[in-house]
Design a protein around this motif. Structure first.
Motif, PDB file in Angstrom:
ATOM      1  N   TYR A   1       0.886  -1.736  -0.039  1.00  0.00           N
ATOM      2  CA  TYR A   1       0.082  -0.125   0.308  1.00  0.00           C
ATOM      3  C   TYR A   1       0.566   1.355   0.513  1.00  0.00           C
ATOM      4  O   TYR A   1       1.847   1.474   1.214  1.00  0.00           O
ATOM      5  N   GLU A   2       0.110   2.131  -1.193  1.00  0.00           N
ATOM      6  CA  GLU A   2       1.480   3.117  -1.078  1.00  0.00           C
ATOM      7  C   GLU A   2       1.508   3.907  -0.048  1.00  0.00           C
ATOM      8  O   GLU A   2       2.747   5.062   0.357  1.00  0.00           O
ATOM      9  N   THR A   3       0.378   4.650   0.837  1.00  0.00           N
ATOM     10  CA  THR A   3       0.070   5.283   1.817  1.00  0.00           C
ATOM     11  C   THR A   3      -1.036   4.919   2.984  1.00  0.00           C
ATOM     12  O   THR A   3      -1.939   4.089   2.416  1.00  0.00           O
ATOM     13  N   LEU A   4      -0.947   6.002   3.407  1.00  0.00           N
ATOM     14  CA  LEU A   4      -1.910   6.003   5.018  1.00  0.00           C
ATOM     15  C   LEU A   4      -3.600   5.376   4.456  1.00  0.00           C
ATOM     16  O   LEU A   4      -4.281   4.749   5.188  1.00  0.00           O
ATOM     17  N   PRO A   5      -3.210   6.133   3.472  1.00  0.00           N
ATOM     18  CA  PRO A   5      -5.153   6.240   2.780  1.00  0.00           C
ATOM     19  C   PRO A   5      -5.330   4.866   2.190  1.00  0.00           C
ATOM     20  O   PRO A   5      -7.283   4.515   2.231  1.00  0.00           O
ATOM     21  N   ASP A   6      -4.113   4.081   1.637  1.00  0.00           N
ATOM     22  CA  ASP A   6      -5.072   3.178   1.064  1.00  0.00           C
ATOM     23  C   ASP A   6      -4.961   1.754   2.193  1.00  0.00           C
ATOM     24  O   ASP A   6      -5.605   0.941   1.596  1.00  0.00           O
ATOM     25  N   LEU A   7      -4.254   2.486   3.349  1.00  0.00           N
ATOM     26  CA  LEU A   7      -4.427   0.541   4.072  1.00  0.00           C
ATOM     27  C   LEU A   7      -5.765   0.571   4.023  1.00  0.00           C
ATOM     28  O   LEU A   7      -6.892   1.619   4.935  1.00  0.00           O
ATOM     29  N   PRO A   8      -6.317  -0.422   4.436  1.00  0.00           N
ATOM     30  CA  PRO A   8      -8.050  -1.039   4.693  1.00  0.00           C
ATOM     31  C   PRO A   8      -8.388  -0.570   5.636  1.00  0.00           C
ATOM     32  O   PRO A   8      -6.995  -1.103   7.246  1.00  0.00           O
TER      33      PRO A   8
ATOM     34  N   PHE B   1      10.797   8.827  18.503  1.00  0.00           N
ATOM     35  CA  PHE B   1       9.978   9.803  17.131  1.00  0.00           C
ATOM     36  C   PHE B   1       9.435   8.868  16.455  1.00  0.00           C
ATOM     37  O   PHE B   1      10.026   8.108  16.031  1.00  0.00           O
ATOM     38  N   VAL B   2       8.043   8.903  16.116  1.00  0.00           N
ATOM     39  CA  VAL B   2       7.212   7.863  15.383  1.00  0.00           C
ATOM     40  C   VAL B   2       6.315   8.963  14.131  1.00  0.00           C
ATOM     41  O   VAL B   2       6.012   9.505  14.063  1.00  0.00           O
ATOM     42  N   ALA B   3       6.834   8.469  12.927  1.00  0.00           N
ATOM     43  CA  ALA B   3       6.434   9.069  12.141  1.00  0.00           C
ATOM     44  C   ALA B   3       6.037   8.649  10.951  1.00  0.00           C
ATOM     45  O   ALA B   3       6.413   7.543  10.573  1.00  0.00           O
TER      46      ALA B   3
ATOM     47  N   ILE C   1       4.507  12.763  -0.084  1.00  0.00           N
ATOM     48  CA  ILE C   1       5.728  13.900  -0.071  1.00  0.00           C
ATOM     49  C   ILE C   1       6.650  13.326   1.214  1.00  0.00           C
ATOM     50  O   ILE C   1       6.464  13.296   2.153  1.00  0.00           O
ATOM     51  N   SER C   2       7.998  13.667   0.797  1.00  0.00           N
ATOM     52  CA  SER C   2       9.175  13.351   1.489  1.00  0.00           C
ATOM     53  C   SER C   2       9.112  11.488   1.633  1.00  0.00           C
ATOM     54  O   SER C   2       9.972  11.230   2.557  1.00  0.00           O
ATOM     55  N   GLN C   3       8.516  10.636   1.160  1.00  0.00           N
ATOM     56  CA  GLN C   3       8.324   9.595   1.282  1.00  0.00           C
ATOM     57  C   GLN C   3       8.996   8.885   0.117  1.00  0.00           C
ATOM     58  O   GLN C   3       8.812   8.508  -1.100  1.00  0.00           O
ATOM     59  N   SER C   4      10.268   8.682   0.613  1.00  0.00           N
ATOM     60  CA  SER C   4      11.326   7.969  -0.281  1.00  0.00           C
ATOM     61  C   SER C   4      11.201   7.090  -0.416  1.00  0.00           C
ATOM     62  O   SER C   4      11.793   6.812  -1.648  1.00  0.00           O
ATOM     63  N   VAL C   5      10.495   5.884  -0.341  1.00  0.00           N
ATOM     64  CA  VAL C   5      10.416   4.582  -1.075  1.00  0.00           C
ATOM     65  C   VAL C   5       8.419   4.647  -0.860  1.00  0.00           C
ATOM     66  O   VAL C   5       7.940   5.071  -0.040  1.00  0.00           O
ATOM     67  N   PRO C   6       7.588   4.651  -2.005  1.00  0.00           N
ATOM     68  CA  PRO C   6       6.347   4.676  -2.171  1.00  0.00           C
ATOM     69  C   PRO C   6       5.610   3.391  -1.656  1.00  0.00           C
ATOM     70  O   PRO C   6       4.968   2.652  -2.374  1.00  0.00           O
ATOM     71  N   HIS C   7       6.359   2.987  -0.888  1.00  0.00           N
ATOM     72  CA  HIS C   7       5.254   1.715   0.094  1.00  0.00           C
ATOM     73  C   HIS C   7       5.217   2.760   1.558  1.00  0.00           C
ATOM     74  O   HIS C   7       6.014   2.630   2.656  1.00  0.00           O
ATOM     75  N   LEU C   8       3.922   2.319   2.009  1.00  0.00           N
ATOM     76  CA  LEU C   8       3.249   2.185   3.570  1.00  0.00           C
ATOM     77  C   LEU C   8       4.645   2.293   4.291  1.00  0.00           C
ATOM     78  O   LEU C   8       4.472   1.464   4.611  1.00  0.00           O
TER      79      LEU C   8
ATOM     80  N   GLY D   1      13.699  20.319  13.839  1.00  0.00           N
ATOM     81  CA  GLY D   1      13.830  20.516  12.633  1.00  0.00           C
ATOM     82  C   GLY D   1      13.465  19.029  11.808  1.00  0.00           C
ATOM     83  O   GLY D   1      12.985  18.318  12.385  1.00  0.00           O
ATOM     84  N   PHE D   2      13.669  19.146  10.768  1.00  0.00           N
ATOM     85  CA  PHE D   2      13.521  18.432   9.546  1.00  0.00           C
ATOM     86  C   PHE D   2      15.180  18.384   8.951  1.00  0.00           C
ATOM     87  O   PHE D   2      15.177  17.418   7.599  1.00  0.00           O
ATOM     88  N   PHE D   3      16.140  18.592   9.786  1.00  0.00           N
ATOM     89  CA  PHE D   3      17.515  18.966   9.211  1.00  0.00           C
ATOM     90  C   PHE D   3      17.826  17.911   9.928  1.00  0.00           C
ATOM     91  O   PHE D   3      18.649  18.098  10.999  1.00  0.00           O
ATOM     92  N   TRP D   4      18.056  16.677   9.665  1.00  0.00           N
ATOM     93  CA  TRP D   4      18.427  15.597  10.566  1.00  0.00           C
ATOM     94  C   TRP D   4      19.608  14.751  10.343  1.00  0.00           C
ATOM     95  O   TRP D   4      19.650  14.390   8.706  1.00  0.00           O
ATOM     96  N   PRO D   5      20.674  14.715  11.224  1.00  0.00           N
ATOM     97  CA  PRO D   5      21.739  13.906  11.056  1.00  0.00           C
ATOM     98  C   PRO D   5      21.600  12.238  11.355  1.00  0.00           C
ATOM     99  O   PRO D   5      20.360  11.943  11.570  1.00  0.00           O
ATOM    100  N   ARG D   6      22.575  12.038  10.319  1.00  0.00           N
ATOM    101  CA  ARG D   6      22.535  10.058  10.016  1.00  0.00           C
ATOM    102  C   ARG D   6      23.325   9.378  11.022  1.00  0.00           C
ATOM    103  O   ARG D   6      24.415  10.562  10.317  1.00  0.00           O
ATOM    104  N   HIS D   7      23.275   8.888  11.477  1.00  0.00           N
ATOM    105  CA  HIS D   7      24.252   7.607  12.415  1.00  0.00           C
ATOM    106  C   HIS D   7      24.582   6.154  12.062  1.00  0.00           C
ATOM    107  O   HIS D   7      23.351   5.115  11.936  1.00  0.00           O
TER     108      HIS D   7
END
Length: 149
Positions: free
Chosen positions: A56-63, A91-93, A98-105, A120-126
Motif C-alpha cells: 500500500y503506498e500511503t496511509l489512506p490506502d491501508l484498509p 519519534f514516530v513518523a 511528499i518526502s516518502q523516499s520509498v512509495p510503500h507505506l 526540525g527536519f534537518f536530521w543527522p544520520r548515524h
C-alpha cells in the motif's frame, strides 16, 4: 486500487523485495501482516521501519481493518526503543507521498534522547559501525517484541 507488488511508477518496490526476502535487511519484527527492519540510513541506531506486508503506498490506502494491528506494532516498537535501547523516548513518523523516499507505506520509529541533535527536519544520520552492530540492534529489538506478545 493500490498495486500489490510494484510502486505506482511501475518500478519494483524495495520494501516489497525485503518483505519477500529478495533483499537483505535486519529484521526486527516479522508477523503475518507486517514486517519491521532497521533503516539502512538511520537517524540514530535502532531506527526502525515498519511496513505492511501487502504493498500500500500511503496511509489512506491501508484498509481500515489493518489500522489497529499496524499501529499496535508501531506502539510496541516505540516501547522497545525505551526498554531495550535505553532511549528517553521515541519519534514516530510517516510521510504520504511528499518526502516518502520509498512509495510503500512505512512508519519510522526512532529512539530519541535529550540533546540528541535532531532539530526540525534537518536530521543527522548515524551509521552502524558494522553489519554485526546492526544485526545486534535488530536482535535486541526483536527479542523485546517477542517478549511483549
Amino acid at each position: 486500487m493500490p498495486r500489490m507488488a510494484d510502486s505506482a511508477s511501475g518500478r519494483s518496490c524495495v520494501f516489497c523485495e525485503i518483505v519477500k526476502g529478495e533483499r537483505p535487511a535486519h529484521i526486527v519484527l516479522d508477523t503475518p501482516d507486517a514486517l519491521a527492519f532497521l533503516d539502512a540510513r538511520p537517524l540514530f541506531k535502532g531506527h526502525t521501519l515498519l511496513v505492511p506486508r501487502t504493498h500500500y503506498e500511503t496511509l489512506p490506502d491501508l484498509p481500515a481493518e489493518l489500522l489497529a494491528p499496524y499501529f499496535g506494532h508501531a506502539q510496541r516498537l516505540a516501547a522497545a526503543m525505551e526498554s531495550v535501547l535505553g532511549a528517553a523516548g521515541s519519534f514516530v513518523a510517516m510521510n504520504n507521498r511528499i518526502s516518502q523516499s520509498v512509495p510503500h507505506l512505512h512508519v519510522h520509529v526512532v529512539p530519541r534522547n535529550p540533546k540528541d541533535g535532531l532539530r526540525g527536519f534537518f536530521w543527522p544520520r548515524h551509521k552502524y559501525d558494522s553489519d554485526a552492530e546492526a544485526a545486534d540492534y535488530a536482535a535486541r529489538l526483536s527479542a523485546a517484541l517477542a517478549d511483549s506478545t
